[in-house]
Design a protein around this motif. Sequence first.
Motif, mmCIF file in Angstrom:
data_model
loop_
_atom_site.group_PDB
_atom_site.id
_atom_site.type_symbol
_atom_site.label_atom_id
_atom_site.label_comp_id
_atom_site.label_asym_id
_atom_site.label_seq_id
_atom_site.Cartn_x
_atom_site.Cartn_y
_atom_site.Cartn_z
ATOM 1 N N ALA A 44 0.837 -1.196 0.000
ATOM 2 C CA ALA A 44 0.000 0.000 0.000
ATOM 3 C C ALA A 44 0.874 1.250 0.000
ATOM 4 N N GLY A 45 0.474 2.222 -0.799
ATOM 5 C CA GLY A 45 1.244 3.443 -0.955
ATOM 6 C C GLY A 45 2.223 3.413 -2.119
ATOM 7 N N GLY A 46 2.430 2.234 -2.679
ATOM 8 C CA GLY A 46 3.358 2.084 -3.781
ATOM 9 C C GLY A 46 2.755 2.446 -5.119
ATOM 10 N N SER A 47 3.544 2.218 -6.169
ATOM 11 C CA SER A 47 3.130 2.588 -7.527
ATOM 12 C C SER A 47 3.382 1.436 -8.492
ATOM 13 N N LEU A 48 2.591 1.420 -9.540
ATOM 14 C CA LEU A 48 2.796 0.508 -10.655
ATOM 15 C C LEU A 48 2.407 1.237 -11.932
ATOM 16 N N SER A 95 -13.012 6.777 -7.578
ATOM 17 C CA SER A 95 -12.173 5.949 -6.711
ATOM 18 C C SER A 95 -10.684 6.045 -7.049
ATOM 19 N N VAL A 96 -10.360 6.506 -8.263
ATOM 20 C CA VAL A 96 -8.943 6.568 -8.660
ATOM 21 C C VAL A 96 -8.504 7.980 -9.033
ATOM 22 N N LYS A 97 -9.432 8.908 -9.074
ATOM 23 C CA LYS A 97 -9.117 10.273 -9.492
ATOM 24 C C LYS A 97 -8.043 10.864 -8.585
ATOM 25 N N GLY A 98 -7.037 11.458 -9.199
ATOM 26 C CA GLY A 98 -5.944 12.060 -8.459
ATOM 27 C C GLY A 98 -4.816 11.094 -8.146
ATOM 28 N N ARG A 99 -5.054 9.796 -8.352
ATOM 29 C CA ARG A 99 -4.017 8.785 -8.081
ATOM 30 C C ARG A 99 -3.564 8.070 -9.352
ATOM 31 N N PHE A 100 -4.479 7.866 -10.295
ATOM 32 C CA PHE A 100 -4.185 7.153 -11.526
ATOM 33 C C PHE A 100 -4.176 8.125 -12.700
ATOM 34 N N ILE A 128 -4.110 8.004 -17.060
ATOM 35 C CA ILE A 128 -4.130 7.263 -18.319
ATOM 36 C C ILE A 128 -3.404 8.093 -19.375
ATOM 37 N N SER A 129 -2.620 7.421 -20.202
ATOM 38 C CA SER A 129 -1.910 8.122 -21.266
ATOM 39 C C SER A 129 -1.659 7.175 -22.428
ATOM 40 N N GLU A 130 -1.329 7.767 -23.566
ATOM 41 C CA GLU A 130 -1.051 6.989 -24.773
ATOM 42 C C GLU A 130 0.275 7.412 -25.360
ATOM 43 N N ASP A 131 0.991 6.465 -25.917
ATOM 44 C CA ASP A 131 2.160 6.758 -26.723
ATOM 45 C C ASP A 131 1.856 6.188 -28.102
ATOM 46 N N ASN A 132 1.385 7.042 -28.985
ATOM 47 C CA ASN A 132 0.956 6.551 -30.291
ATOM 48 C C ASN A 132 2.120 6.047 -31.126
ATOM 49 N N ALA A 133 3.312 6.607 -30.905
ATOM 50 C CA ALA A 133 4.478 6.139 -31.643
ATOM 51 C C ALA A 133 4.790 4.683 -31.297
ATOM 52 N N LEU A 144 -1.303 3.051 -17.826
ATOM 53 C CA LEU A 144 -2.033 3.474 -16.632
ATOM 54 C C LEU A 144 -1.011 3.592 -15.506
ATOM 55 N N GLN A 145 -0.682 4.815 -15.144
ATOM 56 C CA GLN A 145 0.208 5.060 -14.011
ATOM 57 C C GLN A 145 -0.637 5.063 -12.748
ATOM 58 N N MET A 146 -0.302 4.194 -11.812
ATOM 59 C CA MET A 146 -1.076 4.044 -10.589
ATOM 60 C C MET A 146 -0.190 4.398 -9.399
ATOM 61 N N ASN A 147 -0.538 5.439 -8.693
ATOM 62 C CA ASN A 147 0.202 5.885 -7.510
ATOM 63 C C ASN A 147 -0.662 5.768 -6.265
ATOM 64 N N SER A 148 -0.024 5.806 -5.120
ATOM 65 C CA SER A 148 -0.733 5.748 -3.836
ATOM 66 C C SER A 148 -1.725 4.578 -3.808
ATOM 67 N N LEU A 149 -1.242 3.424 -4.199
ATOM 68 C CA LEU A 149 -2.117 2.261 -4.296
ATOM 69 C C LEU A 149 -2.657 1.854 -2.939
ATOM 70 N N LYS A 150 -3.894 1.348 -2.963
ATOM 71 C CA LYS A 150 -4.587 0.916 -1.759
ATOM 72 C C LYS A 150 -4.971 -0.555 -1.912
ATOM 73 N N PRO A 151 -5.183 -1.248 -0.809
ATOM 74 C CA PRO A 151 -5.611 -2.654 -0.919
ATOM 75 C C PRO A 151 -6.875 -2.828 -1.753
ATOM 76 N N GLU A 152 -7.755 -1.849 -1.730
ATOM 77 C CA GLU A 152 -8.988 -1.956 -2.515
ATOM 78 C C GLU A 152 -8.756 -1.792 -4.015
ATOM 79 N N ASP A 153 -7.528 -1.476 -4.418
ATOM 80 C CA ASP A 153 -7.193 -1.452 -5.840
ATOM 81 C C ASP A 153 -6.845 -2.841 -6.367
ATOM 82 N N THR A 154 -6.779 -3.819 -5.472
ATOM 83 C CA THR A 154 -6.495 -5.191 -5.893
ATOM 84 C C THR A 154 -7.559 -5.674 -6.859
ATOM 85 N N ALA A 155 -7.122 -6.103 -8.044
ATOM 86 C CA ALA A 155 -8.071 -6.500 -9.091
ATOM 87 C C ALA A 155 -7.290 -6.993 -10.302
#
Length: 119
Positions: A12-16, A60-65, A67-72, A78-89
């Motif tokens: 919890a609190g980490g990033s992926l 539930s994810v606003k301000g923490r996640f 979304i971005s694209e690299d068209n090239a 999906l950058q996920m910061n401040s992860l919580k146990p309820e983000d398990t999925a």
Amino acid sequence: QLVESGGGSVQAGGSLRLSCARSGRPYSRYSMAWVRQAPGKEREGIAAVDSDGTTSYADSVKGRFTISEDNAKNTLYLQMNSLKPEDTATYYCATRRGTGYGLSLAYKYWGPGTQVTVS
């Protein structure tokens, strides 16, 4: 074809950062989304980018996640910061030609998913 990667186990609190490699078609006119499904729960759209570049996020994810694209590289992230146990999925990327799908589940093409576990 869509293939997700980048899932794993984190405290919890980490990033992926999740990636979704896209192949087989040009995606310039497609909307993209990240959808997750927790054990015993229904799928929920959490982040989306419309074909015009408009992004949307679930509360539930606003301000923490982000979304971005690299068209090239033809990749969705999906950058996920401040992860919580309820983000398990299991996290899926999805796409459909056109606009306006947002956080709905009305996407036509889906990846196989990648597991994220937050402890």
